[in-house]
Structures are given as structure tokens and as C-alpha cells.
Design a protein around this motif. Structure first.
Motif, PDB file in Angstrom:
ATOM      1  N   ILE B 111       0.812  -1.207   0.000  1.00  0.00           N
ATOM      2  CA  ILE B 111       0.000   0.000   0.000  1.00  0.00           C
ATOM      3  C   ILE B 111       0.846   1.257   0.000  1.00  0.00           C
ATOM      4  O   ILE B 111       0.583   2.216  -0.735  1.00  0.00           O
ATOM      5  N   GLU B 112       1.896   1.253   0.780  1.00  0.00           N
ATOM      6  CA  GLU B 112       2.671   2.491   0.906  1.00  0.00           C
ATOM      7  C   GLU B 112       3.553   2.749  -0.309  1.00  0.00           C
ATOM      8  O   GLU B 112       3.947   3.898  -0.552  1.00  0.00           O
ATOM      9  N   MET B 113       3.853   1.710  -1.060  1.00  0.00           N
ATOM     10  CA  MET B 113       4.530   1.941  -2.334  1.00  0.00           C
ATOM     11  C   MET B 113       3.643   2.813  -3.225  1.00  0.00           C
ATOM     12  O   MET B 113       4.120   3.603  -4.029  1.00  0.00           O
ATOM     13  N   ARG B 114       2.350   2.607  -3.045  1.00  0.00           N
ATOM     14  CA  ARG B 114       1.415   3.382  -3.855  1.00  0.00           C
ATOM     15  C   ARG B 114       1.171   4.767  -3.250  1.00  0.00           C
ATOM     16  O   ARG B 114       1.170   5.762  -3.961  1.00  0.00           O
ATOM     17  N   THR B 115       0.964   4.824  -1.949  1.00  0.00           N
ATOM     18  CA  THR B 115       0.677   6.125  -1.337  1.00  0.00           C
ATOM     19  C   THR B 115       1.833   7.084  -1.552  1.00  0.00           C
ATOM     20  O   THR B 115       1.631   8.270  -1.798  1.00  0.00           O
ATOM     21  N   VAL B 116       3.035   6.570  -1.481  1.00  0.00           N
ATOM     22  CA  VAL B 116       4.175   7.456  -1.613  1.00  0.00           C
ATOM     23  C   VAL B 116       4.278   7.997  -3.040  1.00  0.00           C
ATOM     24  O   VAL B 116       4.634   9.162  -3.256  1.00  0.00           O
ATOM     25  N   ALA B 117       3.931   7.141  -4.009  1.00  0.00           N
ATOM     26  CA  ALA B 117       3.950   7.605  -5.399  1.00  0.00           C
ATOM     27  C   ALA B 117       2.858   8.646  -5.621  1.00  0.00           C
ATOM     28  O   ALA B 117       3.094   9.695  -6.241  1.00  0.00           O
ATOM     29  N   PHE B 155       4.813  10.216  10.103  1.00  0.00           N
ATOM     30  CA  PHE B 155       5.407  10.342   8.764  1.00  0.00           C
ATOM     31  C   PHE B 155       4.611   9.516   7.750  1.00  0.00           C
ATOM     32  O   PHE B 155       4.178  10.029   6.709  1.00  0.00           O
ATOM     33  N   HIS B 156       4.398   8.266   8.081  1.00  0.00           N
ATOM     34  CA  HIS B 156       3.676   7.397   7.146  1.00  0.00           C
ATOM     35  C   HIS B 156       2.213   7.816   6.983  1.00  0.00           C
ATOM     36  O   HIS B 156       1.669   7.754   5.881  1.00  0.00           O
ATOM     37  N   GLU B 157       1.618   8.248   8.075  1.00  0.00           N
ATOM     38  CA  GLU B 157       0.222   8.692   7.972  1.00  0.00           C
ATOM     39  C   GLU B 157       0.125   9.978   7.149  1.00  0.00           C
ATOM     40  O   GLU B 157      -0.845  10.182   6.411  1.00  0.00           O
TER      41      GLU B 157
END
Lengths: 239, 239
Positions: B111-117, B155-157
Motif C-alpha cells: 500500500i505504501e509503495m502506492r501512497t508514496v507515489a 510520517f507514514h500517515e
DNA sequence: GAATAACAACCTGTCATACAGGTTTTCAGG
DNA sequence: CCTGAAAACCTGTATGACAGGTTGTTATTC
């Protein structure tokens, strides 16, 4: 006016919240597993020194989230992992327009690109067969949209299951409710038999790639599938 | 033994389940938005022709899932999207050992690979600043692991928020609870100051990539971060 | 002695009632 | 028009009662 905005003390979390915490804490500290029984309401009433009303509302709340199972006459038991609560949250977000169908599809695409790759790598033969069967059933029930939809949903859930990561299953299944509400729209957008059969072909391609154990190919087909689905929804004017 | 495993008939959904459905149905049919008030318990009691007990347990259940907000004296209101229920489901899965920490990390990574993009593409300047600030605060509170962890989670949120897709935020935030339980383990595995600072550097790299608006680079750094985190957990013997 | 049937104990599901406090509405008095 | 206090309404919690399901025990019967 006081300078404190609110942090000094939560006036009272409420007895019910306390009871809920006590119950989950009990599960944790006793190391309970699914199926194990919880204390009776009466026992909890004594232990927490509150009325049965409070304890009952706590149990009922956990039951609504499907963290425990309740049934008349029997003590409540620890529940197996279930989508119940998550589905309700998503549905709530949709119906109150806090999230859009398109946003759900973006998340689904992200997750299912991964589940399909994992499935290609980790599926058992049985799981590969189940996935292929769902695709086949889509084609067979071609003239019955409702049935096609259910097989479609089963197809995606089967892939998630074959990823062997229950968290993925949980999330994918939680989205099934949304799919049930929008699927037909996408189907109708594919006006010709040809377009509809192509969509089914897409599923078969995915199933084949999983059977072959080719995660890259599987992910590619899945991406294509989602891109077309989203396009279909956009064409239909779904926000 | 009967050949039927369980499907033949649900004897009765129970009055409470019915009431829950009635309430969610009310929200849907009236098109209520967050903050809008629901009928009072008394009104619901009359409408459904059941006791207040039943209605109350229904309201309380929805409140536990954070679909509605309740407070003394005031009528219940439709709630804003909240992680509450989802977190509890994940926590339940972990404590009953139905899901492993590693499985959660796989989902997070996906999921975070996507959110970060998405964050790199859609972040506002303010959001980019908030993300960078969290990374900076990690470095500043370097000697205080607890604080580093909280800034890490923030940070992640913040990245999820900058993806501008609340569903991602929902899921990422739901996992924060798990992170709080395992973070320290990963931190301790990075035994040297150097290793710990390198991990913080990783966060700064991600923040930079988001600021630059480079989704590919951001995703790469995020992947690296997760791979190292998972490795750290595995080294520590987390299943 | 073993199978069985009746029973007792316990448990959850639902209802009615009561009262303490919090919140909103109303309305009288200034 | 403004103000402030009472009234009306609402939720939070407690208590007691009873129906009906489940389980374990005991007594009866073969």
C-alpha cells in the motif's frame, strides 16, 4: 476560560468502553484463540462491578465488529477473522460520500496487483483450479449478469485467498460490497457481447498466468483489467 | 451427523441486528452526511416496536465501529470516517495469532509503495512540508526511541494523507497500532547509531523525493525502507 | 451396567421501569 | 431585544423479571 483545550483528562471513557477494553484485554492476556469461550456476562458484571446492561452493550459491540461470536444460551466465543466490520466502514464511507467508488478501485488495483502476483507464486493446485473455475463460470453464465458478477467477486476473493496472506483477503473481501453496488454499471457500459466477452477473457488470462506461475504476466493482466474497469466506470459517469 | 455444515437457515437475525440495519438504512435513505443527527432512541424504539434495550445495543454497536458518534444528552450523529473498527480487527487478528506481523508488513509495503507515489504526484506544499517535518523530528528526537517511533508513524500517515485517497489513509492508520507494538524491536536490531541514523536518512530521502515530485524515486526509497524493516524484524525472530 | 429421559443450573435475549445527569428549547421577566 | 431559569428531551446506568436455549446431572428404564 481555561488555557487547557482538552488534554488534561478524558472526563470518562464511559463504562462501556472500559468494559470493551477489559474483554479484549482478557482475550489478549489469556491468549485465547478462535472458538475459545469468554467469561459469562454475569461473571464480567461481578468482575467489573457494573450492571449487566453495560457488560451486555460491550459484548454486543464486539459481536457487531465480529471479534466475538454470540448465540443464545451459549457463552460468547472468540471469533475467527472476519470482514464484517471492515465492510461496514467502507460502506459507511461510500454512502456518506466520504469516499468515492473510484478511490476504492485505486486501492483495489494496488492490492490486487500484489495478490495476483503472490497467488501466482504461492497458489496450490487446488487454489489455481478454484480461480480458473470462477473464470469459467463467468463465461458459462454469460447471459446472467447477476451470476457473472458473483463469479467475478468469487474470482477476486479466490486470488486473495491464494496469496496466503489473510490481511489481503480481509481487505479484498471488504470491498466486495462496493463491487456489488457498482458492478452492473460497468457491465452495461460494455454494450456489445464482444466487449463483455473480452472482459471475461481478461479473467481467463489472469487465471492462466496464475496457473502457469508467472507473477509478472498475472500482474500485467490484472492491471489491464482494472484499467478497463475504471475506464468503464468513468465512462458511465461514476465519480 | 448431518451432511449440512451450517448454511440451511439463519433462525433469526436477532432484533439487534435488525435494528442496526434499520439505522444504517436510515442513514442511506435519508442521505445523511457526517455530523447529521440520527433519530433518538425513543423514536427508534417506537418505529421498530422493540424495547429501548435493543435499540441501545444497536446504537452502541455502531458507535463501537465509529460509524456514529454518541454522547450524553445529545442525539447520536453520523461519524466522519474513522479507523477505529479497522484497527480493532487487525489487532484482534494479531493477538489471536490469525495474522502475523510479517503479513501486515507485506500489506503495508504494497500500500505504501502506492501512497508514496501518489503523494509525490498530488501533495500540496503544505503536505510536503508536514512530511519533511516528521522526518526531521525523527532525527531531532534521535535519543528518544518512543518519540522517534511516533514521528515515524506520523510520517507514514502524513504520506497516506497526501495521497488524497482516504481509503489509503484508513488502512495505513489502522496498521499504526501494530507498528506501535513492534517498532521498538526493529529499532533495537539496528544496534549502532550508524544503522539507526541510516534508517532515519531513508525517511528523509523519501520526503525529498516527494518534495521533488518524483514518484519513481519515492517508491524506490519506500521499497528499500520496507525491505530493511522487514529484514530487521526477521533478524529479531518475529514470525 | 448402559442407554435414555427428565430435570436442574446456567446462559443469553428481550422487556419494563427508574433515576441521574447533560443538552436544547421555551418562555417569563427585565 | 436580551437574559436567565425552568421545562422538555436526551442519553448513561442500574435493577428486576421472564422466556427460551444449552449443558450437565440425575433418576429411570431396559
Amino acid at each position: 476560560m481555561q488555557e487547557q483545550t482538552d488534554p488534561p483528562d478524558e472526563p470518562s471513557p464511559g463504562l462501556v468502553s472500559t468494559a470493551i477494553q477489559a474483554i479484549t484485554q482478557h482475550i489478549r492476556s489469556e491468549g485465547l484463540a478462535p472458538g475459545d469461550p469468554l467469561p459469562s456476562e454475569a461473571a464480567m458484571t461481578r468482575q467489573l462491578n457494573v450492571s449487566r446492561t453495560v457488560v451486555r452493550e460491550a459484548f454486543r459491540s464486539l459481536s457487531a465488529m465480529r471479534l466475538i461470536d454470540m448465540s443464545a444460551g451459549r457463552r460468547a466465543t472468540v471469533a475467527k477473522l472476519d470482514t464484517g466490520a471492515m465492510s461496514m466502514v467502507i460502506e459507511h464511507g461510500i454512502t456518506t460520500q466520504q469516499i468515492s467508488v473510484q478511490q476504492v478501485y485505486d486501492v483495489r488495483r494496488t492490492i490486487e496487483m500484489r495478490t495476483v502476483a503472490l497467488a501466482a507464486l504461492r497458489r496450490t493446485d487446488q487454489e489455481a483450479a478454484a480461480i480458473a473455475r470462477s473464470a469459467r463460470q463467468m463465461r458459462e453464465s454469460f447471459r446472467n449478469p447477476e451470476a457473472v458478477m458473483e463469479h467475478d467477486i468469487a474470482f477476486h476473493e479466490a486470488i486473495a485467498a491464494a496469496s496466503h496472506n489473510p490481511v489481503f483477503s480481509l481487505i479484498v473481501t471488504a470491498f466486495s460490497g462496493v463491487t456489488r453496488r457498482t458492478w452492473v454499471i460497468g457491465w452495461r457500459t460494455r454494450s456489445s457481447d464482444e466487449a463483455q466477452l473480452k472482459m471475461i477473457k481478461g479473467h481467463e488470462d489472469i487465471a492462466d498466468a496464475i496457473l502457469k506461475g508467472d507473477p509478472r504476466l498475472a500482474a500485467e493482466h490484472m492491471a489491464e483489467h482494472f484499467d478497463k474497469s475504471v475506464k468503464a466506470l468513468l465512462d458511465a459517469g461514476i465519480a
